[in-house]
Design a protein around this motif. Structure first.
Motif, PDB file in Angstrom:
ATOM      1  N   THR A  67       0.827  -1.209   0.000  1.00  0.00           N
ATOM      2  CA  THR A  67       0.000   0.000   0.000  1.00  0.00           C
ATOM      3  C   THR A  67       0.860   1.256   0.000  1.00  0.00           C
ATOM      4  O   THR A  67       0.573   2.219  -0.730  1.00  0.00           O
ATOM      5  N   ARG A  77       2.422   1.688  -3.401  1.00  0.00           N
ATOM      6  CA  ARG A  77       1.426   2.104  -4.394  1.00  0.00           C
ATOM      7  C   ARG A  77       1.179   3.608  -4.318  1.00  0.00           C
ATOM      8  O   ARG A  77       1.233   4.313  -5.335  1.00  0.00           O
ATOM      9  N   TYR A  78       0.904   4.111  -3.119  1.00  0.00           N
ATOM     10  CA  TYR A  78       0.555   5.522  -2.982  1.00  0.00           C
ATOM     11  C   TYR A  78       1.769   6.433  -2.908  1.00  0.00           C
ATOM     12  O   TYR A  78       1.624   7.650  -2.967  1.00  0.00           O
TER      13      TYR A  78
END
Length: 228
Positions: A30, A33-34
């Motif tokens: 996560t 990804r961000y």
């Protein structure tokens, strides 16, 4: 011997180990990804944290960069916000979300958030318990001194309490971060949802650590009881 290859109490740890593996995989995926999604305003993590700190009257809390990945933390003893390079210099949703979370801890410190005060008070005994408990437990079991082993278990209980108290501290810091990001216009609606995903993934690692500590304590209680 319980600490050998066929240790039957190891079954206590299996759920915690599985959750720990999932949590670590989740936060890495996560965050990565961000980390690639640039915020619309283009603020860096350090700039976002500075805005939040200043809006809450924490002008004297410095923000410094430190090495490593996801090594970000607020140091209440020195009142310093330390951000990793990815977060300090990055202008991604992940960078801003993590920076805001650590600023949330600084706000907790300022307002005297009770779980944070309790957690900080547990740090010395939790450190002692973490370093000394297993030595006492293993030595007690080896020489048959169960009083010594039980003392080790008691010290390890402080570690468990520290992990339990950590949960509301971390969840509250994330809640404060998301409110600040919205109220100060640092991130917009879709971006805040992304930041929430990053912070939720990070929170899961604390849940896993708490479950591991509780599972380990149950295992130790079972071992010492059985040896009696």
């Amino acid at each position: 011997m319980y600490f050998g290859y066929y240790d039957p109490t190891f079954v206590f740890l299996i759920p915690a180990l599985l959750l720990t593996f999932y949590a670590q995989t989740k936060i890495q995926a996560t965050f990565s990804r961000y980390l690639k999604v640039r915020s619309l305003r283009g603020l860096t993590g350090a700039e976002a944290a500075r805005i939040i700190l200043d809006r809450n009257g924490l002008y004297d809390v410095p923000i410094i960069v430190i090495p490593g990945r996801l090594t970000d933390h607020y140091d209440p003893s020195q009142r310093v916000l330390r951000l990793s390079e990815d977060v300090y210099y990055g202008n991604s949703i992940a960078s801003i979300g993590v920076a805001a979370h650590e600023a949330g801890h600084a706000i907790q410190h300022q307002v005297g958030y009770t779980p944070l005060i309790v957690r900080n008070s547990l740090v010395p005994v939790a450190n002692i318990g973490s370093n000394l408990s297993w030595i006492l437990i293993l030595l007690g079991l080896f020489i048959g001194a169960m009083g010594l082993a039980r003392l080790g278990v008691l010290l390890f209980t402080a570690v468990v309490l520290f992990q339990i108290v950590t949960l509301p501290v971390e969840f509250n810091a994330s809640s404060r971060a998301l409110v600040e990001l919205d109220a100060n216009g640092i991130l917009f609606d879709d971006e805040i949802r992304g930041a929430r995903k990053v912070l939720n993934a990070a929170a899961l690692t604390y849940v896993a650590a708490t479950l591991m500590a509780i599972s380990q304590l149950l295992r130790l209680l079972f071992i010492t009881r059985d040896r009696d």
